[in-house]
Structures are given as structure tokens and as C-alpha cells.
Design an enzyme around this catalytic site. Structure first.
Site, PDB file in Angstrom:
ATOM      1  CB  ILE A 480      -1.020  -0.007   1.156  1.00 55.41           C
ATOM      2  CG1 ILE A 480      -1.653  -1.393   1.294  1.00 55.41           C
ATOM      3  CG2 ILE A 480      -2.125   1.015   0.914  1.00 55.41           C
ATOM      4  CD1 ILE A 480      -2.560  -1.559   2.497  1.00 55.41           C
ATOM      5  CG  HIS A 481       4.289   1.751   0.915  1.00 63.69           C
ATOM      6  ND1 HIS A 481       5.254   0.950   1.488  1.00 63.69           N
ATOM      7  CD2 HIS A 481       3.512   2.175   1.948  1.00 63.69           C
ATOM      8  CE1 HIS A 481       5.085   0.891   2.796  1.00 63.69           C
ATOM      9  NE2 HIS A 481       4.028   1.631   3.097  1.00 63.69           N
ATOM     10  CB  ALA A 482       0.314   2.753  -5.193  1.00 67.50           C
TER      11      ALA A 482
END
Length: 545
Positions: A480-482
Site C-alpha cells: 500500500i505504497h503506490a
């Protein structure tokens, strides 16, 4: 639609700046651009205000993980290399954006990551260039030094709860040959130690608290929640305003400059619905192309992670609180009275960085220990195991994988398609396999053995490279680090230039994690705050001419 046929204007315009999105970048921009009182700023946020108590006590983020009131709750498209699994993508839909629902870890990335940006043509974005903005943003509880600042809007603190399990893990990491590292944001990134967090006196410190608490009292800043941007108004090659919904009605606002800070997923979505993107694809959906910019939505990058879970021999984990009303009540009382204990912390304590191969010039694997274990995470949340347990997760932070954000409809209310293309390179698989083996090596050391009853995921039976690969295909996912979908670059094909101006459209910028040319090696929140701090100076300088 021209300005003359736009929906009714919003009261208070025209503005100097309209900012779309109040997340890790948008709140910073609103605070800084309105600071001297001379610029009229409108901040539009699709979600509500950040008044939920679950936002403000640190461990409450587990409740926000699957709450549609504060979370966009995206899903990816099926991932071919992961057996067609769909990966859940929580994103903040609230004042403060994802900084109001995230795990609060303060990790900036490796210094060389930013040098790579500069060496790739993004002049002004080397580590030496961006370090002053990290320092400017920061209020470091340990005090100032050459890497850290004090007095900034963003609180950065050590967690105060002394927990024997992460202490034992730090000792085990040393036994496994990893060096101790007290500061992953200082002289070096390699090693193992305690993470710092965006916390202050037992409460989350989001960008909404740091940058908007004082700013919202300024007469030149208007913050509007529940306002979802539909498209940017473009007239003769210039952005002149935004059309948005508010209370079920279409409204419009005009400005000298529009700044899109809606995040890696929603920023390219808004550009494309405004006719800025791959013209042929937009035309097929019935969206009139305004400017052909094929890279909008491409270059999607994200870290991958996988959880190893362990049954703990001692009742010292968050599982033990979650499964006992007595412990839950005691923890709640301790927090209410003293702002201490489990609820005043994130549950994520220690971890570190390592290199999957000596040929790597900097770490490419990150690790994080969490004081809980749980069933599979889904959009409905995760349920703690009915026994004492903890997790220890390797994360691959230098992925080969490149994906995309694409539209499937001309209706702005329809969420875009998110495709990551994870684990389609041998290197991505090798790095994650190394991470799994490293986590095991650490947990097998003498200091950890008194705490481990068994490895429950994947289980000790999984040993060979082939078995590891199947574990990855079954359980690995997004960290969840896009980033990257509005790539910054000096070339004409980049979405934004190094001053974050959208190529081919005047009066329009993108300022958020989507502009990163390559994902940094670490959590992305701190770097996004830095981007917005630097962008604020550039925007104000350009406004002065």
C-alpha cells in the site's frame, strides 16, 4: 463544457489556488500556500472531517482499514502471477487523507533514491536538495541534527511503550548478523532497530493536525469536505477551475492555478476525466481529449509484502487484548487516563533494511514486526487469531513490476482499474524469497526462541524455492505504497516537469506521490510531505514571477 456552461460557481471565488485532495500532500500545500495570508486558497476533500476517535488513538487504524466513511476501499484487478487474486487497496477519504488512516511509520527512503531522481533529469530533487524540506517539515522528538529538524508541523516520535517482544527481536537480529540502526532516516539505512512514528502524546499526528489545525482559522483558506472533484476546467490550454459535487449538486470554482493532490490512484483518474491522458483510450470511452499525454496512469509502482506469522508462548500480544474483554477494558482505561499502553502505540515496533544480494548498492528488503497475527486481510477487515501471536513481514522495496491506472467508464463515480503486475520478474521473486529466509533466520536465533511456539504461516514445511514461490503466489500482496502514475521527468513524455507542472497544460500541477519517477525504498508518507513542502516553495516563487 466551457466556463459559461459550467455548474453554478461556488461562493468565495475566484481563488489563487484550488487544491484537490487533503492528503499527505494537499494538507501541506493548503497550510503553506495560505500561510502569509495573501493567497486565497480552496481545499476540496471528498471525505468528511477527521473527527472520528478511531483516527486519533493510534491503534484505532485497524478499525479504519475497512470503514467506507473514511476509506475509498479500492480493489485491484486480478493479478496473474498471484493466482488471479484481487488485492485490497485502502486509501484515506477524510481530511488528512491516508495520513489519517495509515500505520504512522516515519521512513523517508534511501538518500540515493532521490539522487536517482536528479540523475534521471529531475533537477532540484537530489537528496541534498530535498533534505532541507524533510527537516523543515519535521518536529523530531530526539532534537535537531544534520538530518533532522525541530519546530516543523509534523511530529516524529519514538514509541514509549517498552515491549519485551520487539526487544527480543532486536537482540535476535544482532545474533543473526544485522547491525543495529537507531535512525533509518540518518547516516545509513541498513540494519535493524525501532521505527519512529507520527505520534504525539499518545495520539496520531496526521497532516490534518500538523498543517491544518492552525491554518483552518485563516480567512484566506476555505476547506470544503464532502466535495468530490469531477473534472478540471480547461480553456485554451489552461486550467481555470474545477467542477465538483457537493451535497449531491454540481458546483464549479475558478482559480489562477489548479493543484491536483488526490493521490496515486485518483490523480491520474481526475486528469483523464478532464481529457488529459491517452487520447485514443479516452475517446473510446466518450471523453473528449483535451491534451494527448499517454503516460498518465502508467508507471504504477508499489512495494510488495508477505506476512510470516508466529504463535507466541506468552500472553503479551495485541491478540491477547482483542480476545479478552477484561484486557480490552484495562487497556482502554489506561489509555483514557494516561495516554499510554497498547492503544497509544501502533503495534508496529521494530524492523529494518537489508540487501537481497551483495550487488545491490543499497537495501532492497524492508522488514516490520507487528505485535499481532490475524486471519486473511480483506475489505471487511481481519480477525485476530484466538491465541497469542505476532507477525514479522519482509517487504520488497525495489520492485521491477510496473502497472497502470486506467479508466473503465466516462462516469467519474466509477472507480478506475488498478493493475500492479506483481511478481512477473525473477528479481522480484528472488528478493521476496530472500526476505522470507531472512525473517526466519532472525526468528530462529536464541533470543527469540523463548517466545515462539510455532510458525503458523507459512509453516516450517515450506522450505524449497518452489514452495516459497507458491507461498508468495498464495499470500503476497501490496504494501500500500503506490506511486508513479503522474511521473515527473525532464522529457516531453513525462506527465509533470521538475516543477510539477503538467506538460502541455498551463496553470495545472500535480503534487503527491504519483509524481515519483521511481518508488523510494521505504514508507511513502514522509517523502510525500517533503514533495509538498518543496512544491509550495516552487508554486509561490512562480506566482511571484
Amino acid at each position: 463544457m466551457t466556463a459559461s456552461s459550467s455548474p453554478p460557481p461556488f461562493d468565495g471565488g475566484p481563488y489563487d489556488f484550488i487544491i484537490v485532495g487533503s492528503g499527505s500532500a494537499g494538507s501541506v500545500l493548503a497550510g503553506r500556500l495560505s500561510e502569509d495570508g495573501t493567497k486565497k486558497v480552496l481545499l476540496l476533500e471528498a471525505g468528511p472531517s477527521d473527527n472520528s476517535p478511531w483516527i486519533h488513538f493510534p491503534l484505532g487504524y485497524s478499525r479504519l482499514f475497512a470503514d467506507p466513511r473514511y476509506n475509498w476501499m479500492y480493489d485491484s484487478a486480478p493479478e496473474a502471477a498471484l493466482g488471479g487474486r484481487v488485492l485490497y487497496q485502502p486509501r484515506g477519504k477524510v481530511l488528512g487523507g491516508s495520513s489519517s488512516i495509515n500505520g504512522m511509520m516515519y521512513v523517508r527512503g534511501n538518500a540515493r533514491d532521490f539522487d536517482d531522481w536528479a540523475n534521471g533529469g529531475c533537477t532540484g530533487w537530489s537528496y541534498a536538495d530535498v533534505l532541507p524540506y524533510f527537516r523543515k517539515s519535521e518536529d523530531q522528538s530526539r532534537g535537531a541534527d544534520q538530518w533532522h529538524g525541530v519546530g516543523g508541523p509534523l511530529k516524529v516520535s519514538d514509541q514509549s511503550f517498552d515491549h519485551e517482544l520487539p526487544n527480543a527481536l532486536c537482540a535476535a537480529a544482532a545474533e543473526a548478523g544485522l547491525q543495529s540502526n537507531r535512525d533509518f532516516n540518518g547516516a545509513a539505512q541498513d540494519g535493524f532497530g525501532y521505527y519512529q512514528m507520527n505520534l504525539f502524546k499518545g495520539r496520531r499526528w496526521s497532516v490534518a493536525r500538523g498543517y491544518l489545525s492552525a491554518a483552518r482559522r485563516r480567512r484566506n483558506l476555505r476547506i470544503v469536505t464532502g466535495a468530490t472533484a469531477q473534472r478540471i476546467i480547461i480553456e485554451q490550454g489552461r486550467a481555470t477551475g474545477v467542477i465538483f459535487t457537493l451535497g449531491g449538486l454540481l458546483r464549479s470554482a475558478s482559480a489562477r492555478e489548479v493543484i491536483v493532490s488526490a493521490g496515486t490512484i485518483a490523480s491520474p483518474q481526475l486528469l483523464m476525466h478532464s481529457g488529459i491522458g491517452p487520447a485514443a483510450s479516452l475517446g473510446e470511452l466518450g471523453i473528449s481529449p483535451v491534451h494527448d499525454l499517454p503516460e498518465v496512469g502508467l508507471n504504477l509502482q508499489d512495494h510488495t509484502c508477505i506476512q510470516l506469522m508466529f504463535r507466541c508462548t506468552r500472553a503479551i500480544t495485541i491478540n491477547d487484548i482483542a480476545n479478552s474483554w477484561i484486557r480490552k477494558t484495562a487497556a482502554g482505561l489506561r489509555y483514557a487516563l494516561f495516554r499510554t499502553g497498547y492503544l497509544a502505540e501502533t503495534g508496529i515496533y521494530v524492523g529494518g533494511f537489508a540487501r537481497s544480494d551483495p550487488s545491490q548498492d543499497r537495501p532492497d528488503v524492508q522488514m516490520a514486526m507487528a505485535a499481532w497475527s490475524a486471519s486473511e486481510r480483506t475489505a471487511k477487515g481481519a480477525k485476530a487469531h484466538p491465541f497469542s501471536g505476532f507477525s514479522f513481514s519482509p517487504e520488497h522495496v525495489n520492485p521491477d513490476a510496473r502497472g497502470s491506472i486506467t479508466l473503465t467508464s466516462s462516469d467519474p463515480r466509477v472507480l478506475p482499474r488498478i493493475q500492479f503486475n506483481f511478481f512477473q520478474s525473477d528479481y522480484d521473486i528472488r528478493a521476496m524469497t530472500f526476505g522470507i529466509r531472512l525473517v526466519r533466520r532472525i526468528t530462529e536465533q536464541p533470543s527469540m526462541q523463548p517466545y515462539i511456539a510455532s510458525e503458523i504461516q507459512p509453516g516450517k514445511a515450506v522450505q524449497s524455492d518452489e514452495e516459497m514461490l507458491q507461498f508468495i503466489r498464495d499470500k503476497a500482496g501490496s504494501d500500500i505504497h503506490a506511486v508513479g502514475t503522474c511521473r515527473m521527468g525532464a522529457d516531453a513524455t513525462a506527465v509533470v516537469d521538475p516543477r510539477l507542472r503538467v506538460n502541455g497544460i498551463r496553470g495545472l500541477r500535480v503534487v503527491d506521490a504519483s509524481i515519483m519517477p521511481r518508488v523510494i525504498r521505504g514508507n511513502t508518507h514522509a517523502a510525500t510531505v517533503m514533495i509538498a513542502e518543496k512544491a509550495s516553495d516552487m508554486i509561490l516563487a512562480d506566482a511571484r514571477g
